[in-house]
Design a protein around this motif. Sequence first.
Motif, PDB file in Angstrom:
ATOM      1  N   LEU A 169       0.558  -0.742   0.036  1.00 58.40           N
ATOM      2  CA  LEU A 169       0.244   0.143   0.003  1.00 58.40           C
ATOM      3  C   LEU A 169       1.102   1.414   0.193  1.00 58.40           C
ATOM      4  CD1 LEU A 169      -3.057   1.124  -0.295  1.00 58.40           C
ATOM      5  CD2 LEU A 169      -2.741   1.018   2.253  1.00 58.40           C
ATOM      6  N   ALA A 170       1.767   0.555   0.736  1.00 58.89           N
ATOM      7  CA  ALA A 170       2.976   2.118   0.746  1.00 58.89           C
ATOM      8  C   ALA A 170       3.565   2.881  -0.818  1.00 58.89           C
ATOM      9  CB  ALA A 170       3.803   1.323   1.485  1.00 58.89           C
ATOM     10  N   LYS A 171       3.208   1.969  -1.394  1.00 57.63           N
ATOM     11  CA  LYS A 171       3.532   2.226  -3.404  1.00 57.63           C
ATOM     12  C   LYS A 171       2.197   3.329  -3.807  1.00 57.63           C
ATOM     13  CE  LYS A 171       6.603  -1.820  -3.926  1.00 57.63           C
ATOM     14  NZ  LYS A 171       6.549  -3.311  -4.639  1.00 57.63           N
ATOM     15  N   VAL A 172       1.530   3.509  -3.404  1.00 57.22           N
ATOM     16  CA  VAL A 172       0.508   3.924  -3.934  1.00 57.22           C
ATOM     17  C   VAL A 172       0.637   5.451  -3.714  1.00 57.22           C
ATOM     18  CG1 VAL A 172      -1.885   4.792  -3.715  1.00 57.22           C
ATOM     19  CG2 VAL A 172      -1.030   2.318  -3.879  1.00 57.22           C
ATOM     20  N   LYS A 173       0.686   6.342  -4.409  1.00 53.62           N
ATOM     21  CA  LYS A 173       0.975   7.659  -4.271  1.00 53.62           C
ATOM     22  C   LYS A 173       0.001   8.692  -5.508  1.00 53.62           C
ATOM     23  CE  LYS A 173       4.979   7.353  -3.193  1.00 53.62           C
ATOM     24  NZ  LYS A 173       5.467   7.030  -1.269  1.00 53.62           N
ATOM     25  N   SER A 174      -0.870   8.163  -5.512  1.00 53.76           N
ATOM     26  CA  SER A 174      -1.792   8.853  -6.452  1.00 53.76           C
ATOM     27  C   SER A 174      -3.587   7.998  -6.916  1.00 53.76           C
ATOM     28  CB  SER A 174      -1.556   9.472  -7.309  1.00 53.76           C
ATOM     29  OG  SER A 174      -1.682   8.772  -8.601  1.00 53.76           O
ATOM     30  N   VAL A 175      -4.948   8.335  -5.975  1.00 53.64           N
ATOM     31  CA  VAL A 175      -5.640   7.622  -6.545  1.00 53.64           C
ATOM     32  C   VAL A 175      -6.648   7.936  -7.826  1.00 53.64           C
ATOM     33  CG1 VAL A 175      -8.593   6.480  -5.494  1.00 53.64           C
ATOM     34  CG2 VAL A 175      -5.822   6.728  -4.169  1.00 53.64           C
ATOM     35  N   GLU A 176      -6.753   7.691  -8.442  1.00 55.01           N
ATOM     36  CA  GLU A 176      -7.481   8.323  -9.311  1.00 55.01           C
ATOM     37  C   GLU A 176      -9.588   7.373  -9.620  1.00 55.01           C
ATOM     38  OE1 GLU A 176      -8.172   7.884 -14.769  1.00 55.01           O
ATOM     39  OE2 GLU A 176      -6.249   7.609 -13.821  1.00 55.01           O
ATOM     40  N   PHE A 177      -9.691   8.642  -9.655  1.00 56.54           N
ATOM     41  CA  PHE A 177     -11.699   8.574  -9.474  1.00 56.54           C
ATOM     42  C   PHE A 177     -12.056   8.578 -10.600  1.00 56.54           C
ATOM     43  CE2 PHE A 177     -16.159   8.970  -8.085  1.00 56.54           C
ATOM     44  CZ  PHE A 177     -16.130   8.018  -7.599  1.00 56.54           C
ATOM     45  N   ARG A 178     -12.678   8.061 -11.565  1.00 55.98           N
ATOM     46  CA  ARG A 178     -13.456   8.715 -12.687  1.00 55.98           C
ATOM     47  C   ARG A 178     -15.371   8.268 -12.806  1.00 55.98           C
ATOM     48  NH1 ARG A 178     -10.749   5.311 -16.587  1.00 55.98           N
ATOM     49  NH2 ARG A 178     -10.536   3.798 -15.115  1.00 55.98           N
ATOM     50  N   LYS A 215      -8.082   5.636   6.496  1.00 53.70           N
ATOM     51  CA  LYS A 215      -5.946   4.631   6.455  1.00 53.70           C
ATOM     52  C   LYS A 215      -6.206   4.258   8.179  1.00 53.70           C
ATOM     53  CE  LYS A 215      -3.588   8.350   6.714  1.00 53.70           C
ATOM     54  NZ  LYS A 215      -2.161   9.541   6.182  1.00 53.70           N
ATOM     55  N   THR A 216      -5.938   2.790   7.964  1.00 55.83           N
ATOM     56  CA  THR A 216      -5.076   2.026   9.154  1.00 55.83           C
ATOM     57  C   THR A 216      -3.403   2.436   9.223  1.00 55.83           C
ATOM     58  OG1 THR A 216      -5.554   0.060   8.476  1.00 55.83           O
ATOM     59  CG2 THR A 216      -7.235   1.572   9.604  1.00 55.83           C
ATOM     60  N   SER A 217      -2.849   2.199  10.601  1.00 52.61           N
ATOM     61  CA  SER A 217      -1.888   1.389  10.722  1.00 52.61           C
ATOM     62  C   SER A 217      -2.048   0.324  10.499  1.00 52.61           C
ATOM     63  CB  SER A 217      -0.845   2.438  11.368  1.00 52.61           C
ATOM     64  OG  SER A 217      -0.736   4.084  11.554  1.00 52.61           O
ATOM     65  N   ALA A 218      -0.520   0.119  10.960  1.00 54.15           N
ATOM     66  CA  ALA A 218      -0.679  -1.562  11.304  1.00 54.15           C
ATOM     67  C   ALA A 218      -0.852  -1.771  12.259  1.00 54.15           C
ATOM     68  CB  ALA A 218       0.992  -2.605  11.818  1.00 54.15           C
ATOM     69  N   THR A 219      -1.492  -0.804  13.311  1.00 56.74           N
ATOM     70  CA  THR A 219      -2.305  -0.686  15.292  1.00 56.74           C
ATOM     71  C   THR A 219      -2.909   0.897  14.910  1.00 56.74           C
ATOM     72  OG1 THR A 219      -0.735  -0.335  16.191  1.00 56.74           O
ATOM     73  CG2 THR A 219      -0.327  -2.753  15.836  1.00 56.74           C
ATOM     74  N   PHE A 220      -4.480   0.246  15.038  1.00 54.48           N
ATOM     75  CA  PHE A 220      -4.897   1.654  15.122  1.00 54.48           C
ATOM     76  C   PHE A 220      -6.101   1.321  15.832  1.00 54.48           C
ATOM     77  CE2 PHE A 220      -7.805  -0.800  12.384  1.00 54.48           C
ATOM     78  CZ  PHE A 220      -7.629  -0.771  12.427  1.00 54.48           C
ATOM     79  N   ASN A 221      -6.986   2.536  16.893  1.00 50.19           N
ATOM     80  CA  ASN A 221      -7.703   2.467  17.462  1.00 50.19           C
ATOM     81  C   ASN A 221      -8.962   2.875  16.681  1.00 50.19           C
ATOM     82  OD1 ASN A 221      -6.523   1.420  19.637  1.00 50.19           O
ATOM     83  ND2 ASN A 221      -5.474   3.454  19.832  1.00 50.19           N
ATOM     84  N   SER A 297       5.484   8.708   3.467  1.00 50.24           N
ATOM     85  CA  SER A 297       4.616   8.006   2.282  1.00 50.24           C
ATOM     86  C   SER A 297       3.201   8.388   3.663  1.00 50.24           C
ATOM     87  CB  SER A 297       4.293   6.421   2.275  1.00 50.24           C
ATOM     88  OG  SER A 297       3.473   6.104   1.628  1.00 50.24           O
ATOM     89  N   PHE A 298       1.635   8.670   2.498  1.00 50.16           N
ATOM     90  CA  PHE A 298       0.841   9.339   2.963  1.00 50.16           C
ATOM     91  C   PHE A 298       0.092   7.755   3.366  1.00 50.16           C
ATOM     92  CE2 PHE A 298      -4.278   9.377   2.547  1.00 50.16           C
ATOM     93  CZ  PHE A 298      -4.593  10.373   3.069  1.00 50.16           C
ATOM     94  N   PHE A 299       0.229   6.410   2.872  1.00 49.62           N
ATOM     95  CA  PHE A 299      -0.263   5.122   3.679  1.00 49.62           C
ATOM     96  C   PHE A 299       1.300   4.407   4.038  1.00 49.62           C
ATOM     97  CE2 PHE A 299      -2.874   5.934  -0.136  1.00 49.62           C
ATOM     98  CZ  PHE A 299      -4.629   5.765   0.585  1.00 49.62           C
ATOM     99  N   GLU A 300       0.798   3.536   5.263  1.00 52.97           N
ATOM    100  CA  GLU A 300       1.530   3.129   5.777  1.00 52.97           C
ATOM    101  C   GLU A 300       2.343   1.829   5.484  1.00 52.97           C
ATOM    102  OE1 GLU A 300       1.564   3.557  10.030  1.00 52.97           O
ATOM    103  OE2 GLU A 300       0.963   5.885  10.087  1.00 52.97           O
ATOM    104  N   ALA A 301       3.259   1.050   5.367  1.00 56.86           N
ATOM    105  CA  ALA A 301       2.922  -0.328   4.582  1.00 56.86           C
ATOM    106  C   ALA A 301       3.243  -1.233   6.317  1.00 56.86           C
ATOM    107  CB  ALA A 301       4.919  -0.202   4.583  1.00 56.86           C
ATOM    108  N   GLY A 302       2.113  -1.597   5.710  1.00 54.05           N
ATOM    109  CA  GLY A 302       2.141  -3.218   6.559  1.00 54.05           C
ATOM    110  C   GLY A 302       0.548  -2.656   6.926  1.00 54.05           C
ATOM    111  N   GLY A 303      -0.255  -1.286   7.077  1.00 51.69           N
ATOM    112  CA  GLY A 303      -1.520  -1.056   6.835  1.00 51.69           C
ATOM    113  C   GLY A 303      -2.725  -1.034   6.310  1.00 51.69           C
ATOM    114  N   ASN A 304      -3.691  -0.766   5.611  1.00 50.03           N
ATOM    115  CA  ASN A 304      -4.829  -0.711   5.399  1.00 50.03           C
ATOM    116  C   ASN A 304      -5.624   0.411   5.188  1.00 50.03           C
ATOM    117  OD1 ASN A 304      -6.803  -2.198   3.628  1.00 50.03           O
ATOM    118  ND2 ASN A 304      -6.484  -4.255   4.886  1.00 50.03           N
ATOM    119  N   ALA A 305      -6.165   0.432   3.800  1.00 53.28           N
ATOM    120  CA  ALA A 305      -7.078   1.702   3.234  1.00 53.28           C
ATOM    121  C   ALA A 305      -8.611   1.248   2.495  1.00 53.28           C
ATOM    122  CB  ALA A 305      -6.261   2.405   2.926  1.00 53.28           C
ATOM    123  N   MET A 306     -10.171   1.894   2.630  1.00 49.73           N
ATOM    124  CA  MET A 306     -10.354   1.964   2.262  1.00 49.73           C
ATOM    125  C   MET A 306     -11.313   3.000   1.386  1.00 49.73           C
ATOM    126  SD  MET A 306     -12.609  -0.373   4.329  1.00 49.73           S
ATOM    127  CE  MET A 306     -12.342   0.502   5.479  1.00 49.73           C
TER     128      MET A 306
END
Length: 405
Positions: A169-178, A215-221, A297-306
Amino acid sequence: MKHNPYSSTKKGAASLYVVIFATILFGVITLSFIRIILSESSQSSNDDLSQSAYDSALAGVEDAKIAVNRYYQCLSNGGTPNSCGFDTLFDTQFGGDCDDFKLKGYLGYDYEGEVLIQESNSSASSNSNNSDQAYTCVILSNVVSDYRSTLTSDTRTRVVPLGIGATDLAKVKSVEFRWYSEINGTEFKNLDHNGALAEANQSTTPPTISLTLLKTSATFNLDNFNTSDSGDYSTMVLLPTASGGANTLSRNQVIAAGKSNKTNDSGVPVANTPFQINCTHNEFACSVTLDLSGEPSFFEAGGNAMLVVSLPYGDIVTDFAVTLRDASGNIIPFENVQISVDSTGRGNQLLRRVESRLDPADIFFPYPQYEVELSGTDEESLLKYFWITANCWTDLGTCANNGRL
């Protein structure tokens, strides 16, 4: 008087010319009608064959749904991808060929080269294939170049997982929405420069879209999502406009959209207003890129995003697509998020090819459409209390401590 034989000859020649030209004229008209009839007959036959080929391709998609359902049922019963036939069913990259007709082997068909479409014949004890229909190739892939779906008045929200599978996920630098594809409408003219609807009829107008990036990290509340300034979520309202808008939102704009003290790129506080997005006549009418480049990086390695895609005003249908890109602009494919079904059908000698997308059975959880939903029956009711007072106070405490004891 003497009779002149040449006068009769001239009259006979004129009549002959009239007959010849009339014959030619009627012949041309007749041939034109015959040509039109043959052309219409051929077009009608081609339309029937095209529809038959399309129906055959859809039959391949339906068989693919059966196979995918069996695969996920196997996983739910404790099986592993290998034991449930992952390699037998799926291609591991987007696109492919039919050198190995995997679906046919997975479902146990023993036909050579293609799967025949059988017709039900009530007057006979067996089925027939008089229409000569079959699907010749079906390719399933769990890797897709983009996520595609549809928002309707019944399904106004879609949750798109961004960090599933082997993708870092950390490699994602842009999200294109159409959104609002040519299937929904090929033209729209009722947008003024402020993005407001110029006419009451919205049938050809791209809809307003709400995007929420979680977005979340490997651990989050979970409490992080209840704090407006945490930065773990951002909600952006995208308002279509014919001119004067943008097609890119910067990283600072995305982050600020999730904060109560929203600022622009210069750090100046601004009102939390919708983002106006320019819309043109392409495959999708409207497009916006969330530029998330920069360090860290906007997204952290080991994290998740939706990415939660919502249709605030549910009276219109719109398709949408989500594409992930790295720092070089290359597409980062989605893995195990959506299944591509590439099906080719045949009607006699005419072929048609369709692509469909299936959401896996284990798509996290059903996302709620509303915070509170009532059926409208007499047994269900909603009771709310409101106070208007000079001193801020609630049953649980004062406003100074956010209503807590």
